[in-house]
Write an enzyme that holds these catalytic residues in place. Structure first.
Site, PDB file in Angstrom:
ATOM      1  CB  CYS A 163      -0.949   0.001   1.193  1.00 29.57           C
ATOM      2  SG  CYS A 163      -1.933  -1.493   1.299  1.00 29.57           S
ATOM      3  CG  HIS A 201      -3.262   3.240   2.208  1.00 24.24           C
ATOM      4  ND1 HIS A 201      -3.805   2.837   1.012  1.00 24.24           N
ATOM      5  CD2 HIS A 201      -3.300   2.156   3.040  1.00 24.24           C
ATOM      6  CE1 HIS A 201      -4.160   1.567   1.116  1.00 24.24           C
ATOM      7  NE2 HIS A 201      -3.871   1.127   2.327  1.00 24.24           N
ATOM      8  CG  ASN A 236      -6.799  -0.901   1.382  1.00 27.59           C
ATOM      9  OD1 ASN A 236      -6.036  -0.538   0.489  1.00 27.59           O
ATOM     10  ND2 ASN A 236      -6.368  -1.362   2.543  1.00 27.59           N
TER      11      ASN A 236
HETATM   12  N1  ACO Z   1     -18.779  -8.778   8.866  1.00 23.63           N
HETATM   13  C1  ACO Z   1     -19.248  -9.093  10.082  1.00 23.63           C
HETATM   14  N2  ACO Z   1     -18.455  -9.509  11.078  1.00 23.63           N
HETATM   15  C2  ACO Z   1     -17.126  -9.583  10.849  1.00 23.63           C
HETATM   16  C3  ACO Z   1     -16.585  -9.268   9.587  1.00 23.63           C
HETATM   17  C4  ACO Z   1     -17.468  -8.847   8.584  1.00 23.63           C
HETATM   18  N3  ACO Z   1     -17.029  -8.499   7.348  1.00 23.63           N
HETATM   19  N4  ACO Z   1     -15.248  -9.441   9.652  1.00 23.63           N
HETATM   20  C5  ACO Z   1     -14.947  -9.848  10.896  1.00 23.63           C
HETATM   21  N5  ACO Z   1     -16.088  -9.952  11.609  1.00 23.63           N
HETATM   22  C6  ACO Z   1     -16.259 -10.356  12.992  1.00 23.63           C
HETATM   23  C7  ACO Z   1     -15.135 -11.256  13.478  1.00 23.63           C
HETATM   24  O1  ACO Z   1     -15.388 -12.608  13.090  1.00 23.63           O
HETATM   25  C8  ACO Z   1     -15.206 -11.050  14.954  1.00 23.63           C
HETATM   26  O2  ACO Z   1     -16.261 -11.825  15.475  1.00 23.63           O
HETATM   27  P1  ACO Z   1     -16.114 -12.536  16.930  1.00 23.63           P
HETATM   28  O3  ACO Z   1     -15.924 -11.409  17.891  1.00 23.63           O
HETATM   29  O4  ACO Z   1     -17.403 -13.246  17.049  1.00 23.63           O
HETATM   30  O5  ACO Z   1     -14.913 -13.412  16.803  1.00 23.63           O
HETATM   31  C9  ACO Z   1     -15.617  -9.590  15.094  1.00 23.63           C
HETATM   32  O6  ACO Z   1     -16.183  -9.216  13.831  1.00 23.63           O
HETATM   33  C10 ACO Z   1     -14.473  -8.672  15.420  1.00 23.63           C
HETATM   34  O7  ACO Z   1     -13.407  -8.963  14.563  1.00 23.63           O
HETATM   35  P2  ACO Z   1     -12.083  -8.150  14.600  1.00 23.63           P
HETATM   36  O8  ACO Z   1     -11.139  -8.614  13.545  1.00 23.63           O
HETATM   37  O9  ACO Z   1     -11.590  -8.103  16.011  1.00 23.63           O
HETATM   38  O10 ACO Z   1     -12.648  -6.746  14.195  1.00 23.63           O
HETATM   39  P3  ACO Z   1     -12.038  -5.317  14.430  1.00 23.63           P
HETATM   40  O11 ACO Z   1     -12.924  -4.547  15.273  1.00 23.63           O
HETATM   41  O12 ACO Z   1     -10.580  -5.380  14.762  1.00 23.63           O
HETATM   42  O13 ACO Z   1     -12.140  -4.713  12.972  1.00 23.63           O
HETATM   43  C11 ACO Z   1     -10.775  -4.266  11.064  1.00 23.63           C
HETATM   44  C12 ACO Z   1     -11.476  -5.339  11.878  1.00 23.63           C
HETATM   45  C13 ACO Z   1     -11.792  -3.341  10.462  1.00 23.63           C
HETATM   46  C14 ACO Z   1      -9.998  -4.927   9.937  1.00 23.63           C
HETATM   47  C15 ACO Z   1      -9.826  -3.524  12.024  1.00 23.63           C
HETATM   48  O14 ACO Z   1      -8.970  -4.404  12.676  1.00 23.63           O
HETATM   49  C16 ACO Z   1      -9.023  -2.490  11.360  1.00 23.63           C
HETATM   50  O15 ACO Z   1      -9.496  -1.411  11.125  1.00 23.63           O
HETATM   51  N6  ACO Z   1      -7.751  -2.788  11.050  1.00 23.63           N
HETATM   52  C17 ACO Z   1      -6.919  -1.894  10.313  1.00 23.63           C
HETATM   53  C18 ACO Z   1      -6.320  -2.636   9.230  1.00 23.63           C
HETATM   54  C19 ACO Z   1      -6.823  -2.261   7.887  1.00 23.63           C
HETATM   55  O16 ACO Z   1      -7.568  -1.363   7.661  1.00 23.63           O
HETATM   56  N7  ACO Z   1      -6.318  -3.028   6.971  1.00 23.63           N
HETATM   57  C20 ACO Z   1      -6.605  -2.813   5.629  1.00 23.63           C
HETATM   58  C21 ACO Z   1      -5.569  -3.412   4.824  1.00 23.63           C
HETATM   59  S1  ACO Z   1      -3.990  -3.088   5.326  1.00 23.63           S
HETATM   60  C22 ACO Z   1      -3.483  -1.735   4.679  1.00 23.63           C
HETATM   61  O17 ACO Z   1      -4.057  -1.243   3.773  1.00 23.63           O
HETATM   62  C23 ACO Z   1      -2.291  -1.179   5.214  1.00 23.63           C
END
Ligand code: ACO
Length: 320
Positions: free
Chosen positions: A111, A247, A277
């Site tokens: 990215c 980004h 993204n």
């Molecule tokens: N729909 C519904 N539920 C979901 C989904 C979905 N698409 N995806 C995950 N879940 C569920 C999980 O299974 C989990 O359920 P559980 O609690 O029953 O086990 C729950 O949601 C929470 O999952 P987490 O992974 O802990 O969710 P989090 O609140 O951390 O959010 C996210 C995930 C949005 C990816 C977050 O970690 C984040 O913002 N990370 C930043 C990374 C990012 O944006 N990466 C993009 C690519 S990297 C880059 O570009 C540099």
């Protein structure tokens, strides 16, 4: 001489997939995706390829710069999802746009790919090795997702962005970049394993896997630090910056960066709501959107910042 961006272009696939469309494909909701990420829809390639979008974005950037393709002496493409292992996407663009005088190659900084490409173009220009560069970020991430893994596939989209960069008396004022391979496991996609007459491994291709929380923590700490370092090097205060073009991974990351920089969120344009993204494509596509809207005036101070797998990051301060 520093590198100045003199033209921008972008290209997105025709097919738009809304969160509601994903609800029909997997166990997810518009509410979950929107509240965690800010993403509402994304463009997904059906007939398009990484090269076709990159070529379209490049042609638009060349038109916008008002130059002839044979003036281009350097083409750099940031991509992790090229159509071919070789020839490079950059060489395919060279052929398609008839930039016969260019040296062309791809780089992989995920990215941060566009920022790394810009850094290389700037270094080539400062050393006199190039005068006019085409820097592209292009991705078809949809082919690298496990569409049964709702935690990753909802986040990404496809598209390409490009900028024509020329050596000038003003332009990029400072660029910083960095990498932390020790944290590389946070975001991975394995290539083919060793497979030959002497060893048999699976030929199956891997998909993207991510430790979302590790990436989140990395981004909200490293991006403000990189931007601050670049601003300090440039001798410019955050208040003097018109736009911070980051980004487009996640609205919560962008809000956290704005807060840490003590800057109003209005100075952080976004298009992740409609694009998701797009990895290396994300920053140049956003730059083109903002440019097409006529929001950039000669002399404006702009910050570009990218971060991603590797881990990698980069930030640039420039005069438009
Ligand atoms: N729909 C519904 N539920 C979901 C989904 C979905 N698409 N995806 C995950 N879940 C569920 C999980 O299974 C989990 O359920 P559980 O609690 O029953 O086990 C729950 O949601 C929470 O999952 P987490 O992974 O802990 O969710 P989090 O609140 O951390 O959010 C996210 C995930 C949005 C990816 C977050 O970690 C984040 O913002 N990370 C930043 C990374 C990012 O944006 N990466 C993009 C690519 S990297 C880059 O570009 C540099």
């Amino acid at each position: 001489m520093p590198a100045r961006i003199i033209g921008t272009g972008s290209a997105l696939p025709e097919k738009v997939v809304a969160n509601q469309d994903l609800e029909k494909l997997m166990e997810t909701t518009d509410e979950w995706i929107r509240s965690r990420t800010g993403i509402e829809k994304r463009h997904i390639a059906v007939t398009e390829t990484t090269t076709s979008m990159a070529v379209e974005a490049a042609k638009r950037a060349i038109d916008s710069a008002g130059i002839s393709a044979d003036e281009i002496d350097l083409i750099i493409v940031g991509t992790v999802s090229g159509d071919m292992c070789f020839p490079s996407t950059a060489c395919q663009i060279q052929d398609a746009v008839l930039a016969k005088n260019a040296t062309a190659f791809d780089i992989n900084a995920a990215c941060a790919g566009f920022l790394f490409g810009l850094t290389i173009a700037d270094a080539y220009m400062k050393s006199g090795m190039a005068k006019t560069a085409l820097v592209v970020g292009a991705e078809t991430l949809s082919k690298m997702m496990d569409w049964n893994d709702r935690s990753t596939c909802v986040l990404f989209g496809d598209g390409a962005g490009a900028a024509v960069v020329r050596d000038d008396d003003a332009g990029i004022i400072s660029i910083v970049q960095g990498s932390d391979g020790a944290r590389g496991n946070a975001l991975t996609c394995r290539n083919r394993e060793v497979n030959n007459p002497f060893v048999k491994n699976s030929c199956e291709l891997d998909y993207t896997s991510m430790d979302g929380q590790a990436v989140y923590k990395f981004a909200v700490k490293t991006v403000p630090a990189a931007i601050t370092e670049a601003l300090d090097k440039a001798g410019i205060s955050p208040d003097q910056v018109k736009y911070f073009l980051l980004h487009q991974a996640n609205i919560r990351i962008i809000e956290a960066v704005a807060k840490k920089m003590k800057q109003p969120i209005e100075k952080f344009p976004t298009n992740l709501q409609e694009c998701g993204n797009i990895s290396a494509g994300s920053v140049p596509i956003l730059l083109d959107f903002v440019n097409q809207e006529g929001k950039l005036v000669k002399g404006d101070k702009i910050v570009l910042a990218g971060f991603g797998a590797g881990l990698t990051w980069g930030a640039a301060v420039l005069t438009w």
